[in-house]
Design a protein around this motif. Structure first.
Motif, PDB file in Angstrom:
ATOM      1  N   HIS A 202      42.037 -32.845  35.021  1.00 41.41           N
ATOM      2  CA  HIS A 202      41.982 -34.152  34.522  1.00 41.41           C
ATOM      3  C   HIS A 202      40.956 -35.210  35.338  1.00 41.41           C
ATOM      4  CE1 HIS A 202      44.878 -38.058  34.595  1.00 41.41           C
ATOM      5  NE2 HIS A 202      43.763 -38.385  33.770  1.00 41.41           N
ATOM      6  N   SER A 203      40.491 -34.766  36.517  1.00 46.51           N
ATOM      7  CA  SER A 203      39.405 -35.428  36.978  1.00 46.51           C
ATOM      8  C   SER A 203      38.190 -35.181  36.559  1.00 46.51           C
ATOM      9  CB  SER A 203      39.431 -35.098  38.552  1.00 46.51           C
ATOM     10  OG  SER A 203      40.704 -35.300  39.189  1.00 46.51           O
ATOM     11  N   PHE A 204      38.093 -33.843  36.236  1.00 45.62           N
ATOM     12  CA  PHE A 204      36.981 -33.428  35.579  1.00 45.62           C
ATOM     13  C   PHE A 204      36.833 -33.703  34.119  1.00 45.62           C
ATOM     14  CE2 PHE A 204      33.792 -30.276  33.629  1.00 45.62           C
ATOM     15  CZ  PHE A 204      33.081 -30.251  34.493  1.00 45.62           C
ATOM     16  N   PHE A 205      37.802 -33.938  33.462  1.00 39.71           N
ATOM     17  CA  PHE A 205      37.827 -34.322  32.101  1.00 39.71           C
ATOM     18  C   PHE A 205      37.217 -35.815  31.972  1.00 39.71           C
ATOM     19  CE2 PHE A 205      39.710 -36.502  28.312  1.00 39.71           C
ATOM     20  CZ  PHE A 205      39.031 -35.557  27.459  1.00 39.71           C
ATOM     21  N   LYS A 206      37.678 -36.540  32.927  1.00 41.59           N
ATOM     22  CA  LYS A 206      37.053 -37.780  32.900  1.00 41.59           C
ATOM     23  C   LYS A 206      35.515 -37.850  33.138  1.00 41.59           C
ATOM     24  CE  LYS A 206      39.884 -41.117  34.448  1.00 41.59           C
ATOM     25  NZ  LYS A 206      40.826 -42.121  35.350  1.00 41.59           N
ATOM     26  N   PHE A 207      35.211 -37.075  34.140  1.00 36.91           N
ATOM     27  CA  PHE A 207      33.814 -37.150  34.411  1.00 36.91           C
ATOM     28  C   PHE A 207      32.909 -36.396  33.283  1.00 36.91           C
ATOM     29  CE2 PHE A 207      30.678 -34.082  36.741  1.00 36.91           C
ATOM     30  CZ  PHE A 207      29.796 -34.843  36.813  1.00 36.91           C
ATOM     31  N   MET A 208      33.469 -35.564  32.562  1.00 36.98           N
ATOM     32  CA  MET A 208      32.894 -35.035  31.262  1.00 36.98           C
ATOM     33  C   MET A 208      32.726 -35.753  30.419  1.00 36.98           C
ATOM     34  SD  MET A 208      33.799 -31.156  29.874  1.00 36.98           S
ATOM     35  CE  MET A 208      35.663 -31.275  29.303  1.00 36.98           C
ATOM     36  N   THR A 209      33.831 -36.564  29.885  1.00 38.15           N
ATOM     37  CA  THR A 209      34.070 -37.372  28.902  1.00 38.15           C
ATOM     38  C   THR A 209      32.903 -38.470  29.349  1.00 38.15           C
ATOM     39  OG1 THR A 209      36.274 -36.690  28.486  1.00 38.15           O
ATOM     40  CG2 THR A 209      35.489 -38.801  27.354  1.00 38.15           C
ATOM     41  N   LYS A 210      32.941 -38.991  30.298  1.00 36.43           N
ATOM     42  CA  LYS A 210      31.916 -40.155  30.618  1.00 36.43           C
ATOM     43  C   LYS A 210      30.732 -39.697  30.541  1.00 36.43           C
ATOM     44  CE  LYS A 210      35.099 -42.398  33.479  1.00 36.43           C
ATOM     45  NZ  LYS A 210      35.594 -42.766  35.089  1.00 36.43           N
ATOM     46  N   SER A 211      30.305 -38.575  30.784  1.00 27.55           N
ATOM     47  CA  SER A 211      28.921 -38.009  30.869  1.00 27.55           C
ATOM     48  C   SER A 211      28.619 -37.567  29.500  1.00 27.55           C
ATOM     49  CB  SER A 211      29.027 -36.840  31.749  1.00 27.55           C
ATOM     50  OG  SER A 211      29.310 -36.956  33.075  1.00 27.55           O
ATOM     51  N   VAL A 212      29.255 -36.982  28.618  1.00 31.90           N
ATOM     52  CA  VAL A 212      28.865 -36.802  27.264  1.00 31.90           C
ATOM     53  C   VAL A 212      28.813 -38.023  26.520  1.00 31.90           C
ATOM     54  CG1 VAL A 212      29.646 -35.543  25.310  1.00 31.90           C
ATOM     55  CG2 VAL A 212      29.806 -34.471  27.607  1.00 31.90           C
ATOM     56  N   ALA A 213      29.878 -38.699  26.644  1.00 30.73           N
ATOM     57  CA  ALA A 213      29.458 -40.319  25.994  1.00 30.73           C
ATOM     58  C   ALA A 213      28.049 -40.880  26.146  1.00 30.73           C
ATOM     59  CB  ALA A 213      30.806 -41.122  26.265  1.00 30.73           C
ATOM     60  N   GLU A 214      27.907 -40.958  27.831  1.00 23.71           N
ATOM     61  CA  GLU A 214      26.542 -41.473  28.083  1.00 23.71           C
ATOM     62  C   GLU A 214      25.214 -40.675  27.304  1.00 23.71           C
ATOM     63  OE1 GLU A 214      25.991 -41.876  32.411  1.00 23.71           O
ATOM     64  OE2 GLU A 214      27.775 -43.004  32.387  1.00 23.71           O
ATOM     65  N   LYS A 215      25.363 -39.516  27.466  1.00 28.48           N
ATOM     66  CA  LYS A 215      24.325 -38.940  26.687  1.00 28.48           C
ATOM     67  C   LYS A 215      24.213 -39.044  25.303  1.00 28.48           C
ATOM     68  CE  LYS A 215      23.917 -34.096  25.698  1.00 28.48           C
ATOM     69  NZ  LYS A 215      24.468 -32.729  25.716  1.00 28.48           N
ATOM     70  N   HIS A 216      25.248 -39.389  24.456  1.00 27.66           N
ATOM     71  CA  HIS A 216      25.147 -39.979  23.234  1.00 27.66           C
ATOM     72  C   HIS A 216      24.887 -41.408  22.932  1.00 27.66           C
ATOM     73  CE1 HIS A 216      26.172 -36.114  21.253  1.00 27.66           C
ATOM     74  NE2 HIS A 216      26.690 -35.817  22.499  1.00 27.66           N
ATOM     75  N   GLY A 217      24.701 -42.320  24.117  1.00 24.53           N
ATOM     76  CA  GLY A 217      24.446 -43.758  24.183  1.00 24.53           C
ATOM     77  C   GLY A 217      25.831 -44.411  23.930  1.00 24.53           C
ATOM     78  N   PHE A 218      26.935 -43.945  24.387  1.00 25.41           N
ATOM     79  CA  PHE A 218      28.102 -44.645  24.162  1.00 25.41           C
ATOM     80  C   PHE A 218      28.588 -44.789  25.681  1.00 25.41           C
ATOM     81  CE2 PHE A 218      28.538 -42.143  20.097  1.00 25.41           C
ATOM     82  CZ  PHE A 218      27.777 -43.061  19.556  1.00 25.41           C
ATOM     83  N   ARG A 219      29.678 -45.462  25.810  1.00 26.23           N
ATOM     84  CA  ARG A 219      30.613 -45.511  26.976  1.00 26.23           C
ATOM     85  C   ARG A 219      31.912 -45.326  27.000  1.00 26.23           C
ATOM     86  NH1 ARG A 219      29.031 -50.353  31.212  1.00 26.23           N
ATOM     87  NH2 ARG A 219      30.556 -49.894  32.873  1.00 26.23           N
ATOM     88  N   ALA A 220      32.397 -44.202  27.652  1.00 25.03           N
ATOM     89  CA  ALA A 220      33.743 -43.769  27.478  1.00 25.03           C
ATOM     90  C   ALA A 220      34.586 -44.608  28.631  1.00 25.03           C
ATOM     91  CB  ALA A 220      33.860 -42.262  27.726  1.00 25.03           C
ATOM     92  N   THR A 221      35.610 -45.376  28.193  1.00 29.16           N
ATOM     93  CA  THR A 221      36.581 -45.776  29.326  1.00 29.16           C
ATOM     94  C   THR A 221      37.990 -45.383  29.140  1.00 29.16           C
ATOM     95  OG1 THR A 221      37.096 -47.921  30.162  1.00 29.16           O
ATOM     96  CG2 THR A 221      36.965 -47.781  27.638  1.00 29.16           C
ATOM     97  N   PHE A 222      38.674 -45.180  30.053  1.00 27.26           N
ATOM     98  CA  PHE A 222      40.228 -44.900  30.280  1.00 27.26           C
ATOM     99  C   PHE A 222      40.793 -46.254  30.862  1.00 27.26           C
ATOM    100  CE2 PHE A 222      37.498 -41.084  30.720  1.00 27.26           C
ATOM    101  CZ  PHE A 222      38.514 -40.340  29.764  1.00 27.26           C
ATOM    102  N   MET A 223      40.135 -47.226  30.751  1.00 27.59           N
ATOM    103  CA  MET A 223      40.701 -48.523  31.026  1.00 27.59           C
ATOM    104  C   MET A 223      42.046 -48.753  30.451  1.00 27.59           C
ATOM    105  SD  MET A 223      38.942 -52.276  31.070  1.00 27.59           S
ATOM    106  CE  MET A 223      39.853 -53.774  31.322  1.00 27.59           C
ATOM    107  N   PRO A 224      43.147 -49.132  31.118  1.00 27.58           N
ATOM    108  CA  PRO A 224      44.533 -49.096  30.410  1.00 27.58           C
ATOM    109  C   PRO A 224      44.718 -50.041  29.111  1.00 27.58           C
ATOM    110  CG  PRO A 224      44.805 -49.212  32.510  1.00 27.58           C
ATOM    111  CD  PRO A 224      43.420 -49.427  32.379  1.00 27.58           C
TER     112      PRO A 224
END
Ligand code: ADP
Ligand code: MG
Ligand code: MG
Ligand code: MG
Ligand code: MG
Length: 442
Positions: A202-224
């Motif tokens: 779960h921790s790694f998924f958050k890190f990975m999702t944010k990293s891949v999103a940034e690479k594509h010029g987006f920002r991933a958020t898990f904010m409620p």
């Protein structure tokens, strides 16, 4: 046998290790350690000034050491010369009692003493926003009911595919990806696992999702609840308990008779008591599963533009029905729908075990099963406790729940309440536009 990290580096072409730990607020902190220095760090840990993170330590405390758990090692699929390691926080040769991964380790051991081995899966929903983070990234994603939107999910195919490919590579057995119920929102699912493994993933998924999103010029958020009026980011947890850990698990001790959909719910006696513990401690455990000011914009929320929030308002449970706090979708497991995207991956699992064990020990009764649409007919359920309306209420409920506080650990509970109360105070001291609009002309 313990994995030798220097050997791992030589064999896999790893140049840097990322020695990472998670603090009380769920932030991941790391040091990048060159492979030639990893042998000592594997033994002694990497040094951190604890006060600089959310752990309730002072500037005068000795160095905190993050000692990597070699079994958690993951080469970053998007940068294989770096390998991530989840670590345990140690100070002067003793575990830092309030550090989230240590809290979870202790509860896993306690459950094991009673012959219980928890397996969980999480559904970590997220939004893809513009890099500034103030709007969704796809201007065409405007449907009133955007869930499973085929066109919209394909407009973000490159991001979703890349993350899913990495999960396939890592052997997590991902099995589906979709556009979720809010514009700009997605969910990706992989298989459940032993509770510590799920917390690390779960921790790694958050890190990975944010990293891949940034690479594509987006920002991933898990904010409620990142966007007012739209469905928020849940992080449902599915829970079952087994006779043995890992691959040795044969018997699901939660599995009972029935379908979970009609008639007898598919939970065993122990399953029901575990669920009883979750119900009994629900308003207190919300302080952990819904840990931010913003969390309370997701639960108890007015109906969203899609028609439903999909988040609970009351402490009630049911069969295969998504309008309650707990759903029993089938035999042998239940789904806690309360947690949100801000939940700390380790504390989320820890509080589930703490509440569940308390339920088993006290043979807690989960109460009546309700088979109604809680959004439409919730008023008919008399006496169903409401979930806390804000973070301060949840912290107070947690503080009052002596049993849960003790089960999570007194040192942890003290540190958590202190840090979170300070956060609440910082929030209420903040001046908002709402105050001006509602008070200026009074
Ligand atoms: P839904 O959206 O219907 O709630 P998902 O398929 O999105 O369900 O997520 C279900 C999660 O529950 C997955 O992580 C899955 O691996 C996990 N899961 C399935 N069976 C069990 C089980 N017996 N114990 C724990 N987790 C489970
Ligand atoms: Mg320095
Ligand atoms: Mg799901
Ligand atoms: Mg979902
Ligand atoms: Mg779910």
């Amino acid at each position: 046998m313990t994995q030798d990290l220097a050997e791992f580096a030589a064999k896999n072409g790893v140049k840097y290790f990322m020695i990472s730990f998670t603090d009380l607020f769920g932030y991941q902190r790391a040091k990048l350690v060159p492979a030639q220095a990893i042998a000592d760090m594997q033994k002694d840990g990497a040094g951190f000034a604890g006060f600089a993170t959310w752990l309730d330590l002072t500037p005068a405390h000795p160095d905190m050491l993050a000692v990597p758990d070699p079994s958690s090692v993951i080469q970053l699929p998007w940068k294989p010369e770096v390998a991530w390691l989840a670590s345990n926080c140690v100070m002067e040769d003793a575990p830092v009692a309030q550090a989230p991964r240590n809290v979870l380790s202790r509860l896993i051991d306690e459950a094991a003493e009673e012959g219980l081995h928890v397996k969980t899966g999480v559904e970590a929903e997220f939004f893809l926003l513009t890099p500034e983070g103030d709007e969704i990234s796809d201007p065409f994603d405007t449907a009133a009911k955007p869930c499973y939107d085929q066109q919209a999910v394909m407009r973000r195919y490159e991001v979703v595919r890349e993350i899913c490919d990495y999960m396939l590579e890592l052997g997590w057995n991902p099995y589906q990806n979709d556009h979720e119920d809010a514009n700009g929102q997605f969910e990706m699912n992989w298989d459940f696992d032993d509770v510590m493994k799920t917390a690390d993933k779960h921790s790694f998924f958050k890190f990975m999702t944010k990293s891949v999103a940034e690479k594509h010029g987006f920002r991933a958020t898990f904010m409620p609840k990142p966007i007012e009026g739209l469905t928020g980011n849940g992080c449902h947890a599915h829970i079952s308990v087994w006779d043995e850990p890992g691959d040795k698990a044969k018997t699901n001790v939660f599995a009972g008779e029935g379908e979970g959909q009609t008639g007898e719910v598919g939970l065993s006696e122990r399953g029901k008591h575990f669920l009883g513990g979750i119900m009994k401690h629900a308003s207190a455990l919300a302080a952990i599963t819904n840990p931010t000011v913003n969390s309370y914009k997701r639960i108890n929320a007015p109906r969203t533009t899609s028609g439903a929030t999909w988040a609970p308002n009351t402490v009630t449970w049911t069969g295969n029905n998504r309008t309650h706090m707990v759903r029993v979708p089938g035999p042998g497991r239940f789904e806690l729908r309360l947690p949100d995207g801000a939940a700390n991956p380790y504390l989320l699992q820890a509080v589930i075990i703490a509440a569940g064990l308390s339920g088993i020990r006290s043979k807690a009764d989960p109460g009546k099963r309700h088979d109604i649409d809680m959004y439409a007919e919730g008023h008919k359920v008399r006496g169903a406790p409401k979930l806390p309306l804000n973070m301060l209420d949840a912290l107070r409920d947690y503080d009052r729940d002596k049993e849960l506080k003790a089960a999570m650990g007194e040192d942890f509970s003290r540190a958590y309440l202190k840090m979170k109360r300070e956060e609440w105070n910082s929030f209420v001291q903040h001046f908002s536009r709402w105050e001006r609009e509602h008070t200026l002309d009074i």
